[in-house]
Design a protein around this motif. Structure first.
Motif, short mmCIF file in Angstrom:
data_model
loop_
_atom_site.label_atom_id
_atom_site.label_comp_id
_atom_site.label_asym_id
_atom_site.label_seq_id
_atom_site.Cartn_x
_atom_site.Cartn_y
_atom_site.Cartn_z
N GLN A 2 0.86 -1.18 0.00
CA GLN A 2 0.00 0.00 0.00
C GLN A 2 0.89 1.23 0.00
OE1 GLN A 2 -3.35 -0.66 -0.06
NE2 GLN A 2 -3.86 1.50 -0.27
N TYR A 36 -10.17 13.27 -2.89
CA TYR A 36 -11.48 13.05 -3.50
C TYR A 36 -12.47 12.78 -2.38
CZ TYR A 36 -9.70 12.54 -8.28
OH TYR A 36 -9.15 12.77 -9.52
N PRO A 44 -16.37 9.12 -6.93
CA PRO A 44 -15.60 10.14 -6.22
C PRO A 44 -15.59 11.45 -7.00
CG PRO A 44 -14.36 8.09 -6.39
CD PRO A 44 -15.54 7.96 -7.31
N PHE A 46 -13.52 15.21 -7.29
CA PHE A 46 -12.28 15.89 -6.94
C PHE A 46 -12.56 17.04 -5.98
CE2 PHE A 46 -8.19 17.69 -7.34
CZ PHE A 46 -8.34 19.05 -7.53
N PHE A 89 -10.94 10.12 0.02
CA PHE A 89 -9.80 9.35 -0.47
C PHE A 89 -8.65 10.29 -0.78
CE2 PHE A 89 -11.54 5.15 -0.94
CZ PHE A 89 -12.89 5.34 -1.16
N ARG A 93 0.20 10.65 -7.46
CA ARG A 93 0.71 10.16 -8.73
C ARG A 93 2.03 10.85 -9.05
NH1 ARG A 93 -3.48 13.20 -12.79
NH2 ARG A 93 -2.24 15.06 -13.15
N PHE A 97 5.79 11.10 -17.71
CA PHE A 97 4.99 10.78 -18.88
C PHE A 97 4.90 9.27 -19.05
CE2 PHE A 97 2.91 11.51 -22.78
CZ PHE A 97 3.34 10.52 -23.65
N GLY A 98 3.68 8.81 -19.21
CA GLY A 98 3.46 7.38 -19.39
C GLY A 98 3.13 6.66 -18.11
N ASN A 99 3.24 7.35 -16.97
CA ASN A 99 2.96 6.69 -15.70
C ASN A 99 2.21 7.64 -14.77
OD1 ASN A 99 2.93 4.59 -13.87
ND2 ASN A 99 4.86 5.19 -12.94
N GLU A 100 1.16 8.27 -15.30
CA GLU A 100 0.43 9.25 -14.50
C GLU A 100 -0.71 8.64 -13.69
OE1 GLU A 100 0.70 9.40 -17.80
OE2 GLU A 100 1.63 11.28 -18.44
N LYS A 101 -0.76 7.30 -13.60
CA LYS A 101 -1.90 6.68 -12.93
C LYS A 101 -1.98 7.11 -11.47
CE LYS A 101 0.41 2.31 -11.73
NZ LYS A 101 0.17 2.27 -10.30
N LEU A 102 -3.21 7.19 -10.98
CA LEU A 102 -3.46 7.57 -9.60
C LEU A 102 -3.36 6.35 -8.68
CD1 LEU A 102 -6.52 9.99 -9.85
CD2 LEU A 102 -4.21 10.58 -9.16
N PHE A 104 -4.54 5.31 -4.94
CA PHE A 104 -5.46 5.78 -3.91
C PHE A 104 -5.18 5.12 -2.56
CE2 PHE A 104 -8.85 8.30 -5.85
CZ PHE A 104 -8.62 8.08 -7.19
N GLY A 105 -5.54 5.84 -1.51
CA GLY A 105 -5.58 5.26 -0.17
C GLY A 105 -6.88 4.51 0.01
#
Lengths: 114, 112
Positions: A2, A36, A44, A46, A89, A93, A97-102, A104-105
């Motif tokens: 986590q 969120y 959710p 923002f 939440f 991130r 570039f190419g790895n902007e995924k979020l 979450f807790g």
């Protein structure tokens, strides 16, 4: 593993007082953080965000604080209102570039007591 | 502007079946991400699509797959359903992967 942790599953606060929600992260590559808010049966929405170049961002009753050395952020809501009762939440991130995924807790359920 | 829509909103399936969930992003948004929400686990990232290409994938088994169409609408598919797949599946869209994500209401999947 986590990478974003919200250690308080729930929090109850009296109406009009300050609500403080906490979030810790482990990945030092995170450089953008978001909060969120989620009501039951809705997605959710923002709330507020902060970049790692800042240590505070304010928007009305909501303020987010970032402590990079402690890898900790917090959301302050003041004054708390009944409509603030929801699950909050924390998310993080990288801006790579190419790895902007979020990431979450697990969320904190905030209950505002009238 | 219409928000993110997800269909169906509720779904009940039995173990071993497969399911397809649909997501229509906000008009003009080209990036779509999928998340699984379960109690105690928060939102777990499944995958992200941008311009019909999968850009990122989370740590889920190959039973979970997705695709994005030329109109940016996206579908996710889960094959050989297991009880543990019961969850709220959320879709989020954004103008591009670096922009703010807007979430749909989710599809509640129950596997019996």
């Amino acid at each position: 593993d986590q990478q974003v942790k919200q250690n308080s599953p729930s929090l109850s606060v009296q109406e009009g007082r300050i609500s403080i929600l906490n979030c810790d992260y482990t990945n030092s590559m995170f450089d953008y953080f978001l909060w969120y808010k989620k009501y039951p049966a809705e997605g959710p929405t923002f709330l507020i965000s902060i970049s790692s170049i800042k240590d505070k961002n304010e928007d009305g009753r909501f303020t987010v604080f970032l402590n990079k050395s402690a890898k900790h952020l917090s959301l302050h809501i003041v004054p708390s209102q009944p409509g603030d009762s929801a699950v909050y939440f924390c998310a993080a991130r990288t801006r790579n570039f190419g790895n902007e995924k979020l990431t979450f807790g697990t969320g904190t359920r905030l209950t505002i007591i009238p | 502007k219409a928000g993110v829509t997800q269909t169906p909103r509720y779904l009940i399936k039995t173990r071993g079946q497969q399911v397809t969930l649909s997501c229509s992003p906000i008009s003009g948004h080209r990036s779509v991400s999928w998340y699984q929400q379960t109690p105690g686990q928060g939102l777990q990232f499944l995958f992200e699509y941008f311009s019909e290409t999968q850009r990122n994938k989370g740590n889920f088994p190959g039973r979970f797959s997705g695709r994005q169409f030329s109109n940016s609408r996206s579908e996710m598919n889960v094959s050989t359903l297991e009880l543990g797949d019961s969850a709220l599946y959320l879709c989020a869209s954004s103008l591009d992967p670096a922009q703010e994500q807007f979430f749909g209401p989710g599809t509640r999947l129950t596997v019996l």
